[in-house]
Design a protein around this motif. Structure first.
Motif, mmCIF file in Angstrom:
data_model
loop_
_atom_site.group_PDB
_atom_site.id
_atom_site.type_symbol
_atom_site.label_atom_id
_atom_site.label_comp_id
_atom_site.label_asym_id
_atom_site.label_seq_id
_atom_site.Cartn_x
_atom_site.Cartn_y
_atom_site.Cartn_z
ATOM 1 N N UNK A 199 -24.751 27.660 -24.276
ATOM 2 C CA UNK A 199 -24.781 27.839 -25.571
ATOM 3 C C UNK A 199 -23.643 26.866 -25.929
ATOM 4 N N UNK A 200 -23.885 26.734 -27.441
ATOM 5 C CA UNK A 200 -23.163 25.641 -28.005
ATOM 6 C C UNK A 200 -21.536 26.259 -28.231
ATOM 7 N N UNK A 201 -21.581 27.534 -28.416
ATOM 8 C CA UNK A 201 -20.191 28.114 -28.557
ATOM 9 C C UNK A 201 -19.276 27.761 -27.109
ATOM 10 N N UNK A 202 -20.080 27.983 -26.224
ATOM 11 C CA UNK A 202 -19.436 27.409 -24.694
ATOM 12 C C UNK A 202 -18.970 26.263 -24.668
ATOM 13 N N UNK A 203 -19.550 25.194 -25.230
ATOM 14 C CA UNK A 203 -19.174 23.745 -25.248
ATOM 15 C C UNK A 203 -18.233 23.638 -26.211
ATOM 16 N N UNK A 204 -18.233 24.237 -27.265
ATOM 17 C CA UNK A 204 -17.187 23.936 -28.295
ATOM 18 C C UNK A 204 -15.922 24.453 -27.674
ATOM 19 N N UNK A 205 -16.005 25.737 -26.794
ATOM 20 C CA UNK A 205 -14.640 26.253 -26.276
ATOM 21 C C UNK A 205 -14.162 25.054 -25.384
#
Length: 615
Positions: A199-205
């Motif tokens: 997911x993009x949220x994991x990448x942002x983290x």
């Protein structure tokens, strides 16, 4: 009454007859009364596993990358099946359609998704033939990869960090779909890599936690992945918004103050520097930085190509080395494409002319066929001696075609010329690889054909050595060919009927011995086929000779010469391979033992590679 409606549902592997196959609206109402907490928990679990969960009993496919070129399906089957016997449905190593060489990745299909997930967890980054495998779920839809969602870019990596270390570093921030450190041709890290999250949220983290941190004493940069098109757009925009200017061809007497005075008329200069060597002597270039991009652009426009103290200045935007290399590469590709388009079909390749032929003589040879733009004999840079080949460029395709038709095979001096359309080295290498692979393919296919004709060349004058036996007579009983026949290569000699050989018909299980003078005469054959080849002469020089007669005569000469250079069981195969060449080239090989030796060595290497692959 409530109307009966039909709803499609997925069934488990085994369905009891007592289970309802249809649901009524009342059934749906009862189902809807289930606890909301249970529904929410099920939905959450389905969402978490949506990307990799497979239906029970459905096949699951794994992508296996970064493979050694020598890894085959058998290697992968042995590695995976030894851990999960009976679970492998299919394995395919992807290969180049032309060369049939491995592309470095494969697909392994499992019957059981659970076994596939176990293989992903246990074998990922495990060594196979000297290289760690990179395993991930196969993504049939490329849109997820190309979208860039969840994909991050990491640079300034320490050279010893590999795929596994990168994976272990970033796995704590989320589920990783793929992870790769980019390496060069020697397998050494290039200092950057990619991690693709679910997911993009994991990448942002991961970006917020790792960007700017130290990994093995190196401060790394972590950011969102950008496609080549996006980077090109940014680079184009950056090229118009710059403040740093590069100046080249500066006179040696120009110092920092004079450089500033030269540029400050176009805008405010914040810094300037003339680069010098260890002794303080100017190296002829420097940099000037402006306060804004307007002054920098104006300085480039006004001072580029301006002459200062007898030297013409080169003034441009200051670039990183990678930008300059990419720009030069694009310019080179553009010019090469223009040259290919401009001279396609008009540039000829000529070889086998005498050593005394120079550019003028080469031009004179072909001048009768049209307007020649250029003629060049290639020479040795060290000695200046001719290398025996060159190029002739005509003004039109018609002239070039006429020259090929008239000059190819014409004897000028002591040799017949070879003339053809010029090709790039990569095109010529690709054609040779295709030819060799097609030969090996037909040879392999011939192993399974009962009526497959033979590819080995059997000379018509095997009696030249007293007591000599034909190649296949050494494989078993006399007159009985070996069990594994080879199929003919494209364009090779026509296959012999089951009861015929080049030396004559078989009688009683034995090959009839041909006459000493050449081929045994066949009373049923046409008169021109009964002419005996003269002993010790150049049989390919006889007049009124059909192409098949000429090929047979050349094959006889080749067979006996190759017999002194290679093992007995390979002489027939190598002869058949060389007879695939143009017959004029075959004649040159017969006259040139060193060139023939080179060709024989190449053929032996091809046969050895084929044998090693088969094993």
């Amino acid at each position: 009454r409530l109307p009966l409606i039909t709803i499609c549902i997925s069934l488990p592997d085994r369905v009891s007859l007592s289970q309802p196959l249809f649901l009524t609206m009342a059934d749906q109402a009862r189902s809807a009364a289930a606890p909301a907490a249970s529904t929410a928990a099920s939905a959450g679990a389905a969402t978490a596993a949506s990307s990799t969960t497979h239906a029970p009993g459905a096949p699951a496919s794994l992508y296996v990358g970064d493979l050694n070129q020598d890894v085959t399906e058998a290697d992968l089957y042995e590695r995976f099946n030894s851990r999960w016997p009976g679970s492998i449905a299919f394995i395919r190593v992807c290969r180049n359609a032309v060369t049939r060489r491995s592309l470095g990745y494969a697909y392994v299909n499992f019957n059981d998704p659970q076994k596939a997930e176990e293989a992903l967890n246990e074998l990922n980054f495990e060594d196979l033939r000297g290289r760690p495998m990179r395993i991930m779920w196969s993504q049939r839809d490329p849109s997820q990869r190309r979208s860039g969602v969840g994909n991050i870019f990491i640079k300034n990596l320490e050279k010893t960090i590999d795929n596994k270390e990168l994976f272990d570093t970033f796995t704590e921030f989320g589920k990783i779909l793929s992870c790769k450190v980019v390496v060069d041709a020697n397998g050494q890290s290039r200092g950057f890599g990619f991690v693709h999250y679910d997911t993009q949220a994991e990448a942002d983290l991961a970006i917020s936690k790792v960007n700017g941190m130290l990994l093995k004493n190196e401060k790394v940069y972590v950011g969102h992945f950008k496609s080549h098109k996006e980077r090109a757009t940014e680079l184009s925009a950056r090229s118009m918004d710059f403040t740093n200017v590069y100046v080249k061809n500066l006179p040696e007497s120009v110092n920092d103050e004079e450089l500033e005075a030269m540029f400050k008329v176009y805008g405010e200069v914040t810094s300037r520097r003339v680069m010098v060597d260890e002794t303080g002597k100017s190296r002829g270039f420097g940099f000037v930085n402006f306060a804004d991009s307007t002054g920098a652009r104006k300085a480039v426009e006004e001072l580029n190509d301006k002459e200062v103290q007898g030297k013409k200045l080169i003034v441009s935007r200051a670039q990183k080395k990678s930008e300059r290399v990419e720009q030069l590469r694009r310019e080179y590709e553009r010019r090469r494409a223009e040259m290919q388009t401009k001279y396609s079909g008009v540039n000829l390749y000529v070889k086998y002319f005498d050593d005394n032929v120079d550019d003028d003589k080469l031009r004179q040879m072909f001048s009768e066929f049209g307007t020649i733009i250029s003629a060049k004999v290639m020479s040795d840079p060290a000695t200046g001696a001719s290398r025996g080949f060159g190029f002739v460029c005509f003004s039109s395709t018609e002239e070039a075609t006429k020259a090929i038709n008239e000059m190819n095979g014409r004897v000028i001096g002591s040799k017949p010329l070879y003339v053809s359309m010029a090709q790039r080295r990569d095109e010529r290498r690709q054609q040779l690889v295709m030819l060799n692979e097609s030969r090996l393919t037909t040879m392999r296919m011939g192993h399974f054909g009962a009526a497959a004709p033979m590819v080995m060349y059997y000379p018509p004058a095997a009696q030249a050595v007293p007591g000599a036996r034909l190649p296949y007579q050494q494989a078993g009983r006399q007159g009985m060919p070996p069990q594994r026949m080879m199929a003919p290569m494209p364009g090779a000699m026509q296959a012999m009927p089951a009861n015929m050989a080049y030396g004559g018909p078989q009688m009683g299980g034995r090959m009839m011995a041909p006459q000493r003078g050449g081929m045994r005469a066949n009373p049923r054959a046409p008169a021109n086929m009964q002419q005996a080849a003269p002993r010790g002469g150049k049989t390919y020089g006889r007049p009124m000779q059909t192409p098949e007669e000429r090929r047979n005569a050349l094959g006889e000469q080749l067979y006996h010469r190759i017999g002194t250079m290679a093992e007995t069981d390979k002489v027939g195969k190598i002869t058949g391979m060389l007879l695939e060449m143009d017959l004029n080239e075959v004649e040159q090989l017969i006259e040139n033992p060193s060139a023939l030796r080179t060709r024989v060595d190449e053929a032996l290497r091809v046969l050895q590679e084929h044998q090693s692959k088969s094993e």
